[in-house]
Design a protein around this motif. Structure first.
Motif, short mmCIF file in Angstrom:
data_model
loop_
_atom_site.label_atom_id
_atom_site.label_comp_id
_atom_site.label_asym_id
_atom_site.label_seq_id
_atom_site.Cartn_x
_atom_site.Cartn_y
_atom_site.Cartn_z
N UNK A 114 0.87 -1.18 0.00
CA UNK A 114 0.00 0.00 0.00
C UNK A 114 0.89 1.21 0.00
N UNK A 115 0.67 2.12 -0.95
CA UNK A 115 1.45 3.35 -0.98
C UNK A 115 0.52 4.55 -1.08
N UNK A 116 0.72 5.53 -0.20
CA UNK A 116 -0.04 6.78 -0.23
C UNK A 116 0.98 7.87 -0.46
N UNK A 117 0.85 8.59 -1.57
CA UNK A 117 1.92 9.51 -1.96
C UNK A 117 1.38 10.69 -2.75
N UNK A 118 2.13 11.80 -2.73
CA UNK A 118 1.75 12.97 -3.51
C UNK A 118 2.26 12.85 -4.95
N UNK A 119 3.38 12.19 -5.13
CA UNK A 119 4.06 12.16 -6.42
C UNK A 119 3.25 11.36 -7.45
N UNK A 120 3.31 11.80 -8.70
CA UNK A 120 2.75 10.98 -9.78
C UNK A 120 3.51 9.65 -9.87
N UNK A 121 2.87 8.65 -10.45
CA UNK A 121 3.58 7.39 -10.66
C UNK A 121 3.35 6.90 -12.08
N UNK A 122 4.25 6.04 -12.53
CA UNK A 122 4.18 5.51 -13.90
C UNK A 122 3.36 4.23 -13.88
N UNK A 123 2.15 4.34 -14.42
CA UNK A 123 1.20 3.24 -14.41
C UNK A 123 1.78 1.97 -15.04
N UNK A 124 2.38 2.13 -16.22
CA UNK A 124 2.93 0.98 -16.93
C UNK A 124 4.05 0.32 -16.16
#
Lengths: 152, 82
Positions: A3-13
């Motif tokens: 489980x990650x809760x974060x402000x940063x965008x992430x790369x879906x792929x």
């Protein structure tokens, strides 16, 4: 089960590929990986930004409890939830759920269960900023009702 | 001493994200009654409990929940995650 809760965008792929790669590294009995992605939607063409507030301290443990429930209920090999908070633009990825199982039935059901609970039980609040001002998104009765189908 | 947290429009109506409150309230509902009596902004924020949710020590619960031994209470509108 991450489980990650974060402000940063992430790369879906990259996240989906890493999730699947970790699974296949040690075992051969996983036949299904399901991913769901939530995206900032602009229904009216006036949305400038969305801001998501959350309850630091409660958010990740609450989501982890949902993942634990899903794991107890379905035969899951692994699960991943990433949910962002903070300001976002229309079209940006807000969150993703990934589930892995031997068969697709378990993977789909667990992903839907997690989505239904994330909508109404994870401590996030969406605020829409439009040309006309800012307003908090109201919870939908339908989202609350969706939880009923998971009751034993 | 209880740490009381407010989120989303509850935070905006009350005008602060958290505060420490010394209270003898036995339940969440008792604490709400004390807060309502403080000032108009609290009375407005807590006008309709049906529109609010509460977490005690970071677990969702209801307004009947006891406060004995509790460190943290949070008030917020229904959640809109996902």
């Amino acid at each position: 089960m991450a489980v990650r809760v974060q402000a940063e965008p992430f790369d879906l792929g990259a996240e989906a590929a890493a999730f699947a790669a970790t699974l296949s590294a040690g075992r051969r009995d996983i036949g299904a990986v399901v991913t769901f992605t939530g995206v900032v939607r602009d229904d009216t063409g006036t949305l400038q930004a969305m801001e998501i507030e959350h309850y630091p301290g409660m958010t990740a443990p609450a989501i982890q409890a949902m993942v634990d429930q899903a794991t107890a209920r379905w035969s899951l090999a692994d699960a991943l939830v990433i949910h962002r908070y903070g300001p976002m633009q229309p079209g940006e990825v807000i969150m993703m759920v990934a589930t892995a199982a031997g068969h697709r039935g378990d993977a789909f059901a667990a992903a839907e269960f997690l989505m239904d609970y994330l909508k109404s039980r994870a401590p996030f609040w969406k605020k829409e900023i439009t040309e006309g001002g800012a307003h908090w998104v109201a919870a939908k009765d339908a989202d609350e009702a969706a939880l009923d189908r998971w009751k034993p | 001493m209880i740490e009381v947290l407010y989120f989303a429009w509850v935070r905006e109506r009350i005008g602060l994200p958290r505060e420490r409150i010394t209270t003898d309230a036995a339940t969440v509902a008792d604490l709400v009654a004390q807060l309502r009596d403080r000032e108009e902004r609290y009375a407005m924020a807590f006008a309709d409990l049906g529109a609010l949710r509460v977490a005690v020590d970071q677990e969702l619960t209801d307004f009947d929940a006891p406060l004995k031994g509790v460190r943290e209470v949070a008030f917020f509108p229904p959640m809109t995650g996902g």
